[in-house]
Design an enzyme around this catalytic site. Structure first.
Site, PDB file in Angstrom:
ATOM      1  N   HIS A  69       3.988   7.090   3.816  1.00  8.34           N
ATOM      2  CA  HIS A  69       4.922   5.972   3.648  1.00  8.34           C
ATOM      3  C   HIS A  69       4.453   5.049   2.528  1.00  8.34           C
ATOM      4  O   HIS A  69       3.313   5.128   2.072  1.00  8.34           O
ATOM      5  CB  HIS A  69       5.111   5.183   4.955  1.00  8.34           C
ATOM      6  CG  HIS A  69       3.893   4.482   5.482  1.00  8.34           C
ATOM      7  ND1 HIS A  69       3.024   5.044   6.379  1.00  8.34           N
ATOM      8  CD2 HIS A  69       3.397   3.234   5.233  1.00  8.34           C
ATOM      9  CE1 HIS A  69       2.057   4.181   6.673  1.00  8.34           C
ATOM     10  NE2 HIS A  69       2.250   3.070   5.979  1.00  8.34           N
TER      11      HIS A  69
ATOM     12  N   HIS B  47       0.828  -1.209   0.000  1.00  9.75           N
ATOM     13  CA  HIS B  47       0.000   0.000   0.000  1.00  9.75           C
ATOM     14  C   HIS B  47       0.855   1.249   0.000  1.00  9.75           C
ATOM     15  O   HIS B  47       2.043   1.202   0.325  1.00  9.75           O
ATOM     16  CB  HIS B  47      -0.972   0.035   1.189  1.00  9.75           C
ATOM     17  CG  HIS B  47      -0.328   0.023   2.553  1.00  9.75           C
ATOM     18  ND1 HIS B  47      -0.034  -1.133   3.231  1.00  9.75           N
ATOM     19  CD2 HIS B  47       0.082   1.030   3.361  1.00  9.75           C
ATOM     20  CE1 HIS B  47       0.523  -0.836   4.403  1.00  9.75           C
ATOM     21  NE2 HIS B  47       0.613   0.472   4.507  1.00  9.75           N
TER      22      HIS B  47
ATOM     23  N   GLU C 252       7.689   1.000   5.024  1.00  9.95           N
ATOM     24  CA  GLU C 252       7.147  -0.041   5.913  1.00  9.95           C
ATOM     25  C   GLU C 252       7.362  -1.379   5.218  1.00  9.95           C
ATOM     26  O   GLU C 252       7.165  -1.497   4.006  1.00  9.95           O
ATOM     27  CB  GLU C 252       5.641   0.208   6.112  1.00  9.95           C
ATOM     28  CG  GLU C 252       4.950  -0.832   6.984  1.00  9.95           C
ATOM     29  CD  GLU C 252       3.451  -0.552   7.170  1.00  9.95           C
ATOM     30  OE1 GLU C 252       2.864   0.183   6.347  1.00  9.95           O
ATOM     31  OE2 GLU C 252       2.881  -1.068   8.140  1.00  9.95           O
TER      32      GLU C 252
HETATM   33 CO    CO Z   1       1.182   1.259   6.327  1.00 13.70          CO
END
Ligand code: CO
Length: 134
Positions: A79, A7, A130
């Site tokens: 992020h 994502h 991440e």
């Molecule tokens: Co995230």
């Protein structure tokens, strides 16, 4: 080592307005807001064919998103999340290569109930990364 883009997370100053934009203007499938108290965010998931967008809004006193929004009033990309098969092996390789892991260096359970780690933006061209074990 990294696999799919899981994502892209976007911090937003107005969650309802952002949801409307993605649903009504961009025509995407948008979830209901979901509180994630452990991460200090309320999240709306936007489902795309090949990945997800997460709209992040601050939740609670010490939200990591609040500081970001104070510097980026109209919101912005917060992020990106890449998938890995083995998060501990990934972490150990990154540490060996000199990359910095945020927090105590141990994976936490993320918004999708899977182990995640965050990597220092200064080691990745100014992008908070991440990693999520899938
Ligand atoms: Co995230």
């Amino acid at each position: 080592m990294i696999g799919r883009l899981n994502h892209v997370a976007i911090a937003v100053p107005d969650l309802d307005a952002a949801a409307k934009t993605y649903r009504d203007v961009l025509g995407a499938k948008v979830s209901a807001p979901q509180d994630e108290p452990d991460h200090g965010v309320t999240v709306i998931f936007v489902e795309l064919d090949n990945t997800k967008i997460e709209l992040l809004y601050p939740l609670g006193e010490n939200s990591p998103i609040a500081g970001f929004l104070s510097k980026n009033a109209s919101g912005g990309i917060h992020h990106v999340c890449y998938e890995v098969e083995d998060i501990l092996a990934a972490r150990d390789k990154l540490v060996k290569e000199g990359a910095r892991i945020l927090g105590d260096g141990e994976p936490k359970i993320g918004a999708h109930k899977k182990p995640v780690l965050f990597l220092h933006p200064k080691d990745f061209n100014g992008t908070l990364v991440e990693l999520e074990q899938v």
